[in-house]
Design a protein around this motif. Structure first.
Motif, PDB file in Angstrom:
ATOM      1  N   GLU A 109     -24.876   0.040   6.165  1.00  0.00           N
ATOM      2  CA  GLU A 109     -25.166   1.337   6.702  1.00  0.00           C
ATOM      3  C   GLU A 109     -24.029   2.148   6.246  1.00  0.00           C
ATOM      4  OE1 GLU A 109     -28.583   0.293   8.410  1.00  0.00           O
ATOM      5  OE2 GLU A 109     -27.742   2.173   8.160  1.00  0.00           O
ATOM      6  N   LYS A 128     -37.748  -4.209   7.655  1.00  0.00           N
ATOM      7  CA  LYS A 128     -36.734  -3.614   7.095  1.00  0.00           C
ATOM      8  C   LYS A 128     -35.363  -4.135   7.629  1.00  0.00           C
ATOM      9  CE  LYS A 128     -39.052   0.854   6.639  1.00  0.00           C
ATOM     10  NZ  LYS A 128     -39.005   2.504   7.009  1.00  0.00           N
ATOM     11  N   ASP A 129     -35.351  -4.534   9.024  1.00  0.00           N
ATOM     12  CA  ASP A 129     -34.114  -4.712   9.519  1.00  0.00           C
ATOM     13  C   ASP A 129     -33.677  -5.813   8.904  1.00  0.00           C
ATOM     14  OD1 ASP A 129     -34.901  -3.609  12.852  1.00  0.00           O
ATOM     15  OD2 ASP A 129     -33.912  -2.615  11.220  1.00  0.00           O
ATOM     16  N   ARG A 157     -34.631   1.840   3.063  1.00  0.00           N
ATOM     17  CA  ARG A 157     -34.028   2.494   4.043  1.00  0.00           C
ATOM     18  C   ARG A 157     -33.997   3.789   3.534  1.00  0.00           C
ATOM     19  NH1 ARG A 157     -33.214  -0.616   7.272  1.00  0.00           N
ATOM     20  NH2 ARG A 157     -31.357  -1.988   8.023  1.00  0.00           N
ATOM     21  N   GLY A 166     -32.528  -5.456   5.426  1.00  0.00           N
ATOM     22  CA  GLY A 166     -31.322  -4.571   5.614  1.00  0.00           C
ATOM     23  C   GLY A 166     -30.040  -5.874   6.060  1.00  0.00           C
TER      24      GLY A 166
END
Lengths: 96, 857
Positions: free
Chosen positions: A5, B234-235, A31, B238
């Motif tokens: 992030e 997605k997490d 993302r 990620g």
């Protein structure tokens, strides 16, 4: 997780950046900072273009590989950084 | 006689001899059959074996129960062969006994007549009525009336005489024809009371169609949706390590690329951006305003000045001018009798006719400001010198002014044509048009109305100043400011009277006769028109209030843009239903939605040279509970004389130009610290000003000596770029107007009553590339400069404070030094005394000695 992030936030905070997205090898966005429909459109189209560019480069010289792709248009510049598994796409509006 | 028993056979003559059944000898018609013994047949079998004629039916014969078989001669070959054998006993019996069957039938038939029926003739009985005579009577036809017999006779000689026929019109002769017209007879109409209808319930369907964009002309389409990851995936991705590594590797190159763009635009074409746009009309060096036309009204007795100018929003070449007498207050009072004879007018000039105005609008007194209504240019509102608002409705004459052809007036030689060559388009006599309505004298303004504006048709205001949406689609509210220190909001729709009007007043109003040629659009307002709300610009406790001269609301610039919009609107109004201004009552009763966060603040310029930024929304005063106008948000005195121009820039909604006294100031709405730009005092007083309509950094200022100063913020900000002499006297009003990209005019009105129309050259009307952005950048810089000045002020104050503090510290320090010395001295003296006392107490020094000691010391 936080690192991912943070990196993306850093890229997004550059001057003139409209949107950033990370796409997997099949063109499915992971993302993004843009809305869903735009993301999906960009991801699909740019993924195909990147594959084409990569194959072009390698056809000319099999030991060469695509490292970066920049598309400059009248309104913005799209930057694509490919990798084995992912694609990072950034759209910037170069200020006049 | 069942057929399965019949076995047809062929018997040769030899067999016939053996068995004695020779045709026509043993077997005849009368007796066609012969009984043959079974044993004989068997003997035949033994004798002749397969050659025997009975061989085919050998099995049947063997099975035959009886001794004798019946063999029948088939003369007619009924069964195909000349003989047949009956294979069963029953068949034999049946054959032998057939005559019994028809006999039985005959017997059966004879049964019926055997029931002996003796014929008895009928005996007559009395007739028993079964009700049939009624029917007979009903059905019978009887003559209801007696038959009339006619006997017609004629002379015998007339029979067979030659006949002469002639034509005759059937309708001309009475009773020549009789017709039987059809008429609807109600007796025969059937009313259908029941109807057999089938019903079916169907689901609700809706038919719609759309036009799709056929980007690639192909007849096959695919519908698809993209593959996406779910949130968990997605997490999960990620968090994966591969993604982190990838980003770390890749972000470097991406950031380099991004920074490259930030540093410099490598693709810019320097040569291209150097040049200005080509294709200019006219000479580039020509920057002077060219005289096009001028209008003067010759018919008045006293000298006039022009107070206000307005171009007609739609019609090309039509400009309206309000004229007032050029007298001071004392002179007005002195000549008041003479002035009454002279009508106060608004003149409509057209480019095609420089001598005669096209229309003249009459008003009760001199008009100092007027405006066309933005929704309907046939409605004009003007502010009078006596504080009344005057309304005109020129819809009836609209076609007259529309048909004025500007015709060939693009050339600048129109004024040189002699008068007899000018074609008279329509009636050359100017029309006097009386005003439609005036506002109430008691309830309106008390002094001259200095500015009047129509509120745009997007919103409405109620009594308290709150903003509502405007459903009627037309501008129906006005705002005026006057020298009696008030700003009033007016509504042109009929007000619902809150208090019932007392009858005697009503009678008075009814007795006022309205001339027949005045349209009744605003009749409801005539003489009873009250303002919707009044705002008093008070300065607080002091008696003197601010005296407003001009207003600037937030959406004034609607008038300048969209001439096409106006055209479309007016066309729509003509084509559709009646003019909404004819039916003003319709819009009142609706509940209107309030518009939130609408900027209700506006700028006011006053007679004293102040620029006030205030709010029209009333707030509730906590002490008295009434609704009071708010205090102004900011007040600046920048001008040395009365402010006569406050205007928003047509390009930026929050940049305002104010002109008054000897200088000019530019403000930005929201910046409370001061004007962005304030010019230094000019050698001559500035008497009017206006922004340029096409160039954001250009504005025109008129001076009292008849010169016009043209300022260009991109070139010089401390003085005008150009000064041009227009006339010999003070310029009272400037109004530019754009007709097309190539033609822009500026109307300049002067103190002597002449209206000059000049053409703006190409350089002044055409903005250069990026001018808008450059000017806005300039304003931003100015804002930053102001902020910097504020900051510096603060810093300076702080510095000052610090310096004072230090000074104080230094002073106290000095003070304390003196104090110390004084204190020391006192201490020393007290010590001396103490020493003396001790010495006396010790008796070392005698008192007298001490005295002398003291003297010695």
């Amino acid at each position: 997780m936080a690192e991912v992030e943070e990196t993306l936030k850093r890229i997004q905070s550059h001057k003139g950046v409209i949107g950033t997205m990370v796409v997997n090898a099949e063109g499915i966005p992971i993302r993004t900072t843009l809305d869903n429909s735009t993301t999906v459109q960009y991801a699909g189209l740019l993924h195909q273009l990147t594959m084409k560019a990569k194959s072009t480069v390698r056809d000319i010289d099999p030991q060469n590989d695509l490292t970066f792709l920049r598309i400059r248009s009248k309104k913005h510049e799209i930057m694509v950084a490919p990798d084995k598994e992912y694609l990072l796409i950034a759209i910037q509006n170069p200020c006049e | 006689m069942g057929h399965p028993e019949i076995y047809p056979l062929v018997l040769t003559s030899k067999t016939q001899e053996i068995f004695n059944c020779r045709i026509d000898e043993d077997v005849t018609d009368e007796q066609p059959y012969k009984l043959i013994r079974k044993e004989d047949i068997f003997a035949d079998f033994e004798n002749r074996a397969a050659v025997s004629d009975f061989y085919p039916v050998k099995k049947i014969i063997q099975e035959y129960p009886g001794d004798e078989l019946l063999l029948v001669y088939d003369k007619d070959f009924k069964y195909g062969l000349n003989f047949y054998l009956i294979g069963t006993e029953e068949g034999k019996e049946n054959y032998l006994n057939p005559p019994e069957v028809p006999e039985e039938q005959e017997e059966y038939k004879e049964h019926i007549p055997e029931d002996i029926y003796i014929y008895k003739p009928p005996i007559s009985k009395p007739w028993v009525s079964l009700g049939s005579e009624k029917e007979i009577e009903e059905e019978s036809v009887k003559e209801s009336t007696k038959e009339i017999t006619y006997m017609i006779s004629r002379k015998r000689s007339e029979f067979g005489a030659p006949v002469k026929f002639s034509d005759q019109n059937a309708s001309s002769v009475k009773d020549a024809y009789i017709e039987c017209t059809a008429y609807p007879d109600k007796k025969f109409t059937l009313k259908q009371l029941e109807r057999d209808v089938g019903m079916q319930v169907v689901p609700k369907i809706k038919d719609t169609s759309t036009q799709t964009r056929w980007t690639y002309p192909k007849n096959a389409t695919t519908q698809y949706y993209p593959r996406e990851f779910s949130e968990e995936e997605k997490d999960a991705l990620g968090q994966s390590k591969t993604l982190t590594e990838f980003l770390n590797n890749v972000s470097i190159s991406v950031e380099i690329a991004l920074q490259q763009n930030e540093i410099m635009n490598t693709f810019i074409n320097d040569w291209k951006s150097l040049a200005e746009e080509e294709g200019t009309f006219g000479d580039k060096t020509d920057t002077h305003l060219k005289e096009y036309q001028s209008f003067t009204y010759m018919h008045n007795l006293t000298e006039n000045m022009i107070t206000c100018v307005s171009w007609h929003p739609i019609i090309y070449g039509l400009i309206a001018v309000s004229v007032a007498v050029r007298l001071s207050f004392e002179e007005r009072v002195h000549f008041s009798g003479k002035l009454l004879l002279q009508p106060s007018l608004i003149l409509f000039w057209s480019f095609s006719d420089p001598i005669q105005p096209q229309l003249m609008l009459e008003s009760p007194d001199d008009i100092f400001c007027f405006q066309f209504c933005p929704s309907d240019p046939n409605i004009i509102a003007g502010g009078c010198i006596n504080g009344q608002i005057v309304m005109w409705d020129i819809t009836a004459h609209a076609d007259r002014i529309e048909n004025i052809k500007a015709g060939g007036s693009r050339s600048k030689n129109v004024t040189l044509k002699p008068m007899f060559l000018l074609e008279p388009e329509t009636n050359t006599e100017a029309m006097y048009i009386r005003h439609c309505a005036v506002s109430s004298i008691e309830n309106g303004h008390r002094k001259v109305i200095t500015d009047i504006h129509w509120l745009p048709d997007t919103f409405e205001i109620n009594r308290l100043g709150s903003v509502f949406e405007n459903r009627s689609g037309i501008s129906c509210q006005l705002v005026t400011c006057s020298a009696d220190c008030t700003i009033c909001f007016w509504d042109i729709r009929p007000q619902k009277a809150l208090t019932p009007q007392p009858p005697p007043e009503k009678k008075k109003e009814e007795s006022i006769e309205v001339p027949f040629d005045v349209p009744s659009t605003f009749l409801h307002l005539n003489l009873s028109w009250k303002p919707l709300s009044k705002i008093r610009l008070s300065k607080g406790e002091t008696a003197l209030d601010h005296c407003p001269t001009k207003l600037s609301l937030s959406e004034d610039s609607l008038l300048y843009k969209a001439q096409d919009k106006m055209l479309a609107q007016s066309k729509a109004m003509k084509a559709g239903e009646m003019n909404p201004y004819q039916n003003l009552e319709g819009g009142l009763g609706n509940y209107l939605k309030p518009i939130d966060d609408f900027c209700t603040k506006f700028f006011v310029g006053t007679e004293e040279g102040e620029v006030i930024y205030t709010d029209w929304k009333m707030e509730k005063d906590p002490e008295t509970g009434r609704f009071m106008t708010k205090k102004p948000l900011s007040l600046y005195t920048v001008h040395d004389g009365g402010v006569h121009t406050i205007q928003r820039s047509p390009f930026y909604k929050d940049i305002i130009l104010t002109v008054g006294g000897w200088n000019v100031a530019i403000w930005k709405e929201g910046i409370m610290t001061g004007p962005l730009l304030q010019s230094s005092c000019a050698p001559k007083r500035y008497t009017s000003g206006h922004w340029s309509l096409t160039r954001p950094g250009v504005f025109y200022i008129g001076r009292e000596d008849g010169y016009i100063d043209i300022w260009d913020l991109l070139e010089k900000t401390h003085e005008p770029v150009q000064s041009q002499n227009i006339c010999i006297t003070m310029i009272t009003y400037i109004k530019p107007w754009t007709f097309s990209a190539k033609q822009q005019f500026i109307a300049i009105a002067d103190y002597y009553g002449t209206l000059h129309i000049l053409e703006i050259p190409w350089t002044l009307s055409r903005p250069s590339t990026n001018e808008v952005s450059r000017i806005s950048y300039y304003f931003e810089r100015e804002v930053k400069h102001l902020e910097y000045v504020e900051q510096r002020k603060k810093i300076r104050e702080e510095e000052k404070k610090e310096m004072e503090m230090e000074k104080k510290k230094v002073e106290t320090y000095q003070k304390s030094k003196e104090q110390l010395e004084a204190k020391l001295k006192m201490d020393y003296e007290s010590y001396l005394e103490l020493e003396k006392d001790i010495l006396i107490n010790l008796g070392l020094i005698k008192v007298e000695e001490t005295m002398s000691n003291k003297e010695m010391i």
